[in-house]
Design an enzyme around this catalytic site. Structure first.
Site, mmCIF file in Angstrom:
data_model
loop_
_atom_site.group_PDB
_atom_site.id
_atom_site.type_symbol
_atom_site.label_atom_id
_atom_site.label_comp_id
_atom_site.label_asym_id
_atom_site.label_seq_id
_atom_site.Cartn_x
_atom_site.Cartn_y
_atom_site.Cartn_z
ATOM 1 N N LYS A 151 -1.075 5.043 4.551
ATOM 2 C CA LYS A 151 -2.052 4.141 5.169
ATOM 3 C C LYS A 151 -1.756 4.002 6.665
ATOM 4 O O LYS A 151 -0.606 3.803 7.052
ATOM 5 C CB LYS A 151 -2.001 2.778 4.485
ATOM 6 C CG LYS A 151 -3.024 1.784 5.019
ATOM 7 C CD LYS A 151 -3.216 0.606 4.093
ATOM 8 C CE LYS A 151 -4.163 -0.433 4.659
ATOM 9 N NZ LYS A 151 -5.508 0.096 4.947
ATOM 10 N N HIS A 202 0.819 -1.216 0.000
ATOM 11 C CA HIS A 202 0.000 0.000 0.000
ATOM 12 C C HIS A 202 0.850 1.263 0.000
ATOM 13 O O HIS A 202 2.044 1.225 0.317
ATOM 14 C CB HIS A 202 -0.922 0.019 1.227
ATOM 15 C CG HIS A 202 -2.126 -0.862 1.095
ATOM 16 N ND1 HIS A 202 -2.085 -2.206 1.364
ATOM 17 C CD2 HIS A 202 -3.394 -0.582 0.688
ATOM 18 C CE1 HIS A 202 -3.280 -2.730 1.139
ATOM 19 N NE2 HIS A 202 -4.103 -1.763 0.721
HETATM 20 N N1 LIG Z 1 -13.087 -0.873 1.727
HETATM 21 C C1 LIG Z 1 -12.369 -0.354 0.741
HETATM 22 O O1 LIG Z 1 -12.561 -0.694 -0.449
HETATM 23 C C2 LIG Z 1 -11.336 0.667 1.040
HETATM 24 C C3 LIG Z 1 -11.127 1.020 2.354
HETATM 25 N N2 LIG Z 1 -10.231 2.004 2.665
HETATM 26 C C4 LIG Z 1 -10.193 2.366 4.075
HETATM 27 O O2 LIG Z 1 -10.924 3.597 4.220
HETATM 28 C C5 LIG Z 1 -10.380 4.363 5.294
HETATM 29 C C6 LIG Z 1 -10.038 5.761 4.780
HETATM 30 O O3 LIG Z 1 -8.975 5.679 3.862
HETATM 31 P P1 LIG Z 1 -8.403 6.990 3.152
HETATM 32 O O4 LIG Z 1 -9.499 7.702 2.441
HETATM 33 O O5 LIG Z 1 -7.198 6.556 2.415
HETATM 34 O O6 LIG Z 1 -7.959 7.838 4.432
HETATM 35 P P2 LIG Z 1 -7.865 9.434 4.595
HETATM 36 O O7 LIG Z 1 -7.044 9.664 5.836
HETATM 37 O O8 LIG Z 1 -7.448 10.062 3.320
HETATM 38 O O9 LIG Z 1 -9.395 9.874 4.865
HETATM 39 C C7 LIG Z 1 -10.054 9.793 6.090
HETATM 40 C C8 LIG Z 1 -10.823 11.078 6.272
HETATM 41 O O10 LIG Z 1 -11.690 10.967 7.388
HETATM 42 C C9 LIG Z 1 -11.611 12.195 8.101
HETATM 43 N N3 LIG Z 1 -12.119 12.033 9.468
HETATM 44 C C10 LIG Z 1 -11.443 11.747 10.595
HETATM 45 N N4 LIG Z 1 -12.287 11.709 11.645
HETATM 46 C C11 LIG Z 1 -13.519 11.994 11.171
HETATM 47 C C12 LIG Z 1 -14.807 12.099 11.743
HETATM 48 N N5 LIG Z 1 -15.002 11.916 13.071
HETATM 49 N N6 LIG Z 1 -15.873 12.398 10.946
HETATM 50 C C13 LIG Z 1 -15.701 12.595 9.625
HETATM 51 N N7 LIG Z 1 -14.501 12.511 9.021
HETATM 52 C C14 LIG Z 1 -13.426 12.209 9.768
HETATM 53 C C15 LIG Z 1 -10.142 12.533 8.023
HETATM 54 O O11 LIG Z 1 -9.886 13.883 8.395
HETATM 55 P P3 LIG Z 1 -8.396 14.247 8.957
HETATM 56 O O12 LIG Z 1 -7.435 13.904 7.850
HETATM 57 O O13 LIG Z 1 -8.495 15.694 9.249
HETATM 58 O O14 LIG Z 1 -8.167 13.390 10.177
HETATM 59 C C16 LIG Z 1 -9.905 12.285 6.543
HETATM 60 O O15 LIG Z 1 -10.299 13.373 5.738
HETATM 61 C C17 LIG Z 1 -9.187 3.550 5.818
HETATM 62 O O16 LIG Z 1 -9.602 2.758 6.899
HETATM 63 C C18 LIG Z 1 -8.819 2.671 4.621
HETATM 64 O O17 LIG Z 1 -8.148 1.500 4.986
HETATM 65 C C19 LIG Z 1 -9.509 2.646 1.709
HETATM 66 C C20 LIG Z 1 -9.641 2.308 0.397
HETATM 67 C C21 LIG Z 1 -10.578 1.286 -0.041
HETATM 68 O O1 LIG Z 2 -6.064 2.186 2.997
HETATM 69 C C1 LIG Z 2 -6.219 1.814 1.809
HETATM 70 O O2 LIG Z 2 -5.761 2.446 0.846
HETATM 71 C C2 LIG Z 2 -6.976 0.584 1.565
HETATM 72 N N1 LIG Z 2 -7.583 0.030 2.556
HETATM 73 C C3 LIG Z 2 -8.355 -1.169 2.514
HETATM 74 C C4 LIG Z 2 -7.696 -2.265 3.296
HETATM 75 O O3 LIG Z 2 -7.098 -1.984 4.358
HETATM 76 O O4 LIG Z 2 -7.779 -3.421 2.885
HETATM 77 C C5 LIG Z 2 -8.728 -1.553 1.106
HETATM 78 C C6 LIG Z 2 -7.649 -1.323 0.095
HETATM 79 O O5 LIG Z 2 -6.631 -2.239 0.324
HETATM 80 C C7 LIG Z 2 -7.128 0.100 0.170
#
Ligand SMILES: NC(=O)C1=CN([C@@H]2O[C@H](COP(=O)(O)OP(=O)(O)OC[C@H]3O[C@@H](n4cnc5c(N)ncnc54)[C@H](OP(=O)(O)O)[C@@H]3O)[C@@H](O)[C@H]2O)C=CC1
Ligand SMILES: O=C(O)C1=N[C@H](C(=O)O)C[C@H](O)C1
Length: 257
Positions: free
Chosen positions: A148, A144
């Protein structure tokens, strides 16, 4: 009435996005905005008032935040009677039981939690579970981007559990391994007896290999997300389905059948 006229009378799904300024949240906002059958009614991020989503009349909330805030978000959505599609990682069995408990008190509400919304990733996990019974060795290597927060990934953890369950069902014992772990972590983490290695490097998005081995052959099942748009068809599919699936749906598999 023509099909077109009938379609235009269907109310769009009102969608709120939590984590809207994050990497995934921003992509989800673009995808929802572009979907003809959805209205993006709320974009909530850190420091914003969660009630914005309820005030805006969200029927479905999509959560891509962080493992430390997702449970509070989910409890709030369920209490408000808002269905939720959750991609945020960190869901242990204990957390899932807690969500089931909240949902019992709100029978009409649906929640979809998926470790990975990429269609290719879902298939990769299914293929890995299918292959698991035929190989004495298996290791998972997830790769990744370095921003992350969690390791191993939710996808790797879920894959390890699926593979372990398939091995147990087939009566396979532990994977053969005579190596002494002389430097802590050299052999990766162990989840249900399956070794998982987490790589972090600039330039990567989300990638996973499941490496199987048996006498004289190996099989590698690999999936690559090169861009976060890869997750959007799965997210939109879940948004469309979640209100008609009360209770907890784990993973996209049931929605793809
Ligand atoms: N299931 C799937 O297919 C996928 C899952 N993921 C997962 O999704 C999650 C997010 O990933 P990613 O987008 O890369 O992470 P980011 O850190 O880019 O995004 C998370 C966002 O949530 C915000 N946030 C934090 N606390 C709160 C709150 N209480 N209410 C609303 N917003 C809040 C953060 O703000 P701030 O930065 O200011 O803290 C940030 O903008 C991770 O757990 C990742 O593993 C990711 C990709 C695919
Ligand atoms: O944080 C990410 O980027 C991703 N998170 C998910 C995970 O932890 O499996 C899904 C994907 O791998 C991207």
């Amino acid at each position: 009435m023509t099909d077109e006229q009938e379609k235009s009378t269907v109310e769009p799904i009102r969608v709120g996005v939590l984590g809207a300024r994050g990497r995934m949240g921003a992509e989800v906002c673009r995808a929802v905005d572009a979907a003809a059958d959805m209205d993006l009614v709320a974009m909530v991020d850190q420091g914003d008032w969660l009630f914005n989503a309820a005030d805006a009349g969200a029927e479905v909330v999509v959560d891509f935040t962080t493992p430390d805030v997702v449970m509070d978000n989910l409890q709030w959505c369920i209490d408000q009677g808002i269905s939720a599609v959750v991609g945020t990682t960190g869901f242990t069995e204990q957390r899932l039981d807690q969500v089931r408990g909240w949902l019992e008190r709100k029978p009409g509400v649906g929640v979809v939690i998926a470790p990975n919304f990429g269609i290719g990733a879902v298939l990769m996990m299914q293929f890995a579970a299918r292959a698991a019974r035929h190989f004495e060795s298996v290791e998972i290597i997830e790769q990744h981007h370095p921003r992350k927060l969690d390791a191993p990934s939710g996808t790797a953890t879920h894959t390890a559990r699926l593979v372990a369950a398939a091995r147990a069902e087939a009566g396979l014992g532990p994977t053969p391994d005579a190596t002494k772990d002389e430097v802590a972590g050299a052999r990766g983490a162990e989840i249900d007896g399956v070794r998982v290695h987490a790589v972090r490097a600039t330039g990567l998005v989300a990638h996973q290999e499941v490496l199987f081995g048996t006498l004289g052959e190996t099989l590698t099942i690999r999936h690559d997300s090169y861009d976060r748009v890869s997750f959007m068809p799965g997210v939109l599919l879940a948004v469309r389905a979640v209100r008609t699936r009360p209770g907890l749906t784990l993973g996209l598999d049931a929605l793809l059948d």
